[in-house]
Every structure is written in structure tokens, then in C-alpha cells.
Design an enzyme around this catalytic site. Sequence first.
Site, PDB file in Angstrom:
ATOM      1  N   ASP A  73       0.875  -1.167   0.000  1.00 61.44           N
ATOM      2  CA  ASP A  73       0.000   0.000   0.000  1.00 61.44           C
ATOM      3  C   ASP A  73       0.919   1.226   0.000  1.00 61.44           C
ATOM      4  OD1 ASP A  73      -2.224   1.654   0.232  1.00 61.44           O
ATOM      5  OD2 ASP A  73      -2.350   1.431   2.400  1.00 61.44           O
ATOM      6  N   ASP A  75      -0.170   4.858   1.470  1.00 63.55           N
ATOM      7  CA  ASP A  75      -0.357   5.713   2.647  1.00 63.55           C
ATOM      8  C   ASP A  75      -0.103   4.932   3.929  1.00 63.55           C
ATOM      9  OD1 ASP A  75      -1.344   8.201   1.357  1.00 63.55           O
ATOM     10  OD2 ASP A  75      -2.950   6.876   0.673  1.00 63.55           O
ATOM     11  N   ASP A 228     -14.490  14.484   1.795  1.00 64.65           N
ATOM     12  CA  ASP A 228     -14.245  15.636   0.928  1.00 64.65           C
ATOM     13  C   ASP A 228     -12.887  16.278   1.230  1.00 64.65           C
ATOM     14  OD1 ASP A 228     -16.696  15.222  -0.221  1.00 64.65           O
ATOM     15  OD2 ASP A 228     -17.732  16.789   0.912  1.00 64.65           O
ATOM     16  N   HIS A 230     -10.201  14.797   2.079  1.00 62.91           N
ATOM     17  CA  HIS A 230      -9.148  14.017   1.420  1.00 62.91           C
ATOM     18  C   HIS A 230      -8.964  14.455  -0.032  1.00 62.91           C
ATOM     19  CE1 HIS A 230      -7.682  10.693   4.065  1.00 62.91           C
ATOM     20  NE2 HIS A 230      -8.722  11.097   4.777  1.00 62.91           N
ATOM     21  N   ASP A 360      -1.412  -0.876   6.174  1.00 64.16           N
ATOM     22  CA  ASP A 360      -1.559  -0.391   7.552  1.00 64.16           C
ATOM     23  C   ASP A 360      -2.931  -0.688   8.132  1.00 64.16           C
ATOM     24  OD1 ASP A 360      -2.685   1.753   5.770  1.00 64.16           O
ATOM     25  OD2 ASP A 360      -3.101   2.705   7.700  1.00 64.16           O
TER      26      ASP A 360
END
Length: 503
Positions: A73, A75, A228, A230, A360
Site C-alpha cells: 500500500d 499511505d 471531501d 481528502h 496499515d
Amino acid sequence: MLSRTLTSFRNVIVKKTIHFKQTRHHSVESLMEKYSLQKSICQSKKLPKDVNAEGVFACNELDLKEVNIYGFDYDYTLALYKPTMDYLLYNLGRQILIEQYKYPKEISRLDYIPDFAIRGLHYDIKKGVLLKLDSFLQIQFGSVYRGLTPLTDDEVLRLYRNRIMPIAYVEGNIKDNRQTSNTMIQLADLFSVPEIGLLCNVTDYFEKNHVDYHPEILFRDVRASLIDAHLVMHKIVPENVAHYLEPNKNLRLFLERLKNANKRLFLVTNSPYKFVNKGMDFLVGPDWKTFFDVIIVQARKPRFFTDKSRPIRIYDERSGNHIWDRVTKLEKGVIYYEGTVKQLQELTNWRGHQVLYFGDHPYSDLADVTLEHGWRTGAIIPELKHEIKTLNNTEFKENANWLQMLTQIIEDHQDCEGEDEERILQNWLDERDDLRYKIKIVFNAQFGSVFRTYHNPSYFSRRLFRFADIYTSNITNLMNYSVNHTFYPRRGVMPHEYISYFV
């Protein structure tokens, strides 16, 4: 004859009763002596060794020699963020609540509280409270909040009638392996921490100003505002990447090491390409794409792992648009968009235990790939660094050791009789409560450790240990081990084994 037999039997009973009472009777002096002896033994014991903060910890045996494909991944896995990211998301979400959802302008004065919450907590959508559960679905008293105000044990019991939560209440109704309804939401990733902060701050404002509000509506407004936020964050961060991302000088070395060992690498992330590209340019260099055999952005996990059919598309870097041509093979250097893990496996033939995927989030990253596809999994838990630093603190070790030994003498002498003895026992119980509180608040003043409640693993830990073969605080901690290393889980001590292990 019968009379003598009955008299003899009564005498035996009386003797046994006297013996039983004697075994339960402890003089004040003997209790104090045992306490002093136990304390002296504890103080003379050598403290445990420090835990390696850069260690990789095994929940399940994992032989890296069997792993040929490494997946990641982005993030909070390859990219770790500074606290500035939490402030940014919180402030953006607060602004959206005011401008789009017409919340009172006064909430603009509610600043983010960075050390209030931890991840892994549950939020009761109906009742509007934030709480921490252990692996048995028990509420941790002292860690239940409405807004920023802790609820007393009595208030918690009035709300829930019981300390143990029904599994259907916590996890919702499951139909066809999908959650069809949910009363409680677990905030299981680090992006949820600023969301919790905003939710609790606004709740606290409404409570203190006697504003009539609906907890579920508030929750859904805050969640929508953070979604929103993000979208806006994805445009702001690339303009000043160094302000938000933690540099990691070892990340490039780690990727080079895997490629030199002839491992195949892939990236599957929910984030958009331009956002990921800027971040990986900062972390690895402008040639970062050369390390990966497959790159998939905006994957929409967990749907990427659960959907049966959702076409994978090509992303055109120059135009920023998606090319709608049918994808029949995955090529290095091409950016792909959406798709499913089913297509990824069919087009690459990467299957089963030869794949090790790092993320994560215990659910959207790890659960489905291990349960449905047999991949091996690794969890990146950045908070582990703070947790281990706390575990290594001398005062914490001393308190944790004494807590164990004090609990043992309480258990061994709890059946004593007499008011004086019971007063001593109560003093020990009060001291135990004080120790447990001290051990809790060194991790986080409100909710304690991410990984445990007072004595049980947390609900977050239970799911993490179930779905992750290994876990660590930073992906580059794997550089401390060879690519042929085998991670062995430690033999856990069951309750009936404790004495045989620790005499």
C-alpha cells in the site's frame, strides 16, 4: 453403635471445617510479611531487556525464502506522514462542516487536540460515544467518552446495561460475508484519528452549549466532510511534500535490495496517481516507477479485494485521463487504475504464499487477501515505535513487574476472613488499580495502549494478530533481516501454562 458412628462422623466434619477455616485465616502480621517479601523480591529482580524498536514481530511463522512477490500500500506503509497531515485534514474537515453543512461558525475556534485519541477505538453511531473494547468485546471502563468528557462506570452501565457488548452490536449483521448494518464503527486506520478529533470536539461543543443534535447525523456529516477533505488534501500535499511526509533515506535502499534479490514488486493504493507520484519522487527519486512491476492507483480497497468484476484500466500520465482499452496484460512502467485482485492474479499468476502484501489497515488491506487468497501479510503500525519506547521505560517495567506480583499475592490470599485482613486486601486492590491506571496513561492519557486494555489485548490487536503474519513500525525495518529470513512467533503462554513457565 450408630450413635458412636454419627459422633465420630461429626468430629471428622468439625475437624475438617476447622482445618478449612485455618487455611483461610491469615494474621495481619503474616499478610504484611508476605507483602514485604514479595516487594523485596520484585525490587531485586533484574528488569527485562529492552524491546527492539526496529524489530519485526511475528504472529505466524513466515519464511521469506518462499516469498517472490512483494506488494505494498502507499499511505502509512511506504509513506509515513508528519503530524501536519492530521492538522490539515482536521482543519479542512472543520471548514467543510461550516461551509457546506452549515454548522455553527463558532466551531472554527475548536482546535485539533493531537494526543486525545488513538486508532482502534469504536464509535457508537446511535449513542454518540467513543469507547475502547478488548478482544472479548468488553468495554474498558475509564475509556468511554462523549465528546471530550469521560463517562463514569455507572453512566456506561446505564447506556449498555452490560460491560460485554453483543457481537452483532459491534460488528453488525453479516450476510454473504458482507456487513449489512452497523451500529458501531471501528476507527482502524491513522487517517481516522483527525476524524475522531473533529467528531469529539463538535460533540463537546454541542453538549456544553446545550445544542440539540442527532449523534448519527453528526457522525455522518463529519465522515462526509473528511471524505471531501481528502480530495482537497490530495491537491495541497503535492505542493509542499516535505511539510507533510516523513523522509525515509532507507526506502530506496530497501527497494533496491529486493530487486537485486530478483523479487517482483507491486503497488496497490487508493490514492490518486499525481499524489503518489509526488510522494514517491520525494521518498525514492524520480525513477521510483522502475522498481515496481505493477502499479495500480485509485484501487478502491477493500472493493479491490472483494469485487468479482470491475475492469482494470490504464491511466494516461500526460492527459490525466483513463484509457478505456481492454487490458490483457500488465506491463512495467504503465500506471493502472481500479480493477480487482482477481484480475491482478489472473494477469500475473502471482498467487498464494509466494505473495507478501504490506498495508496499515487490518481489514481493507490485510483481511481479504489472507482469508480469501492465501497471501502472506505484513502490517505497518507506526504507533509501535511510541509503544515500544514506553515499554522500555524503567519506571514502566518496574510498575508492570510489581503489578504482576501484587496480583499474585492478592489471588493467593483473597479468601481470608476477618475485617482486619479484608482491609489489607482492599489496600492491595486499591494499589493494583493505581498501578493499572499509571501503566495505562503513559501510552495515552485517555485510552491507553493501542494494543491492550488493562490486561487483555485490545480489539484492534485481536484483528491485527489474526490477519497479519508479521508487523513492524516501518517498512524499512525489514532491512535488519535477510531476504531469506524466517520469522518465528513466540510460544504464547496460556493461563493453565503460566506456573510451569514462570515459577
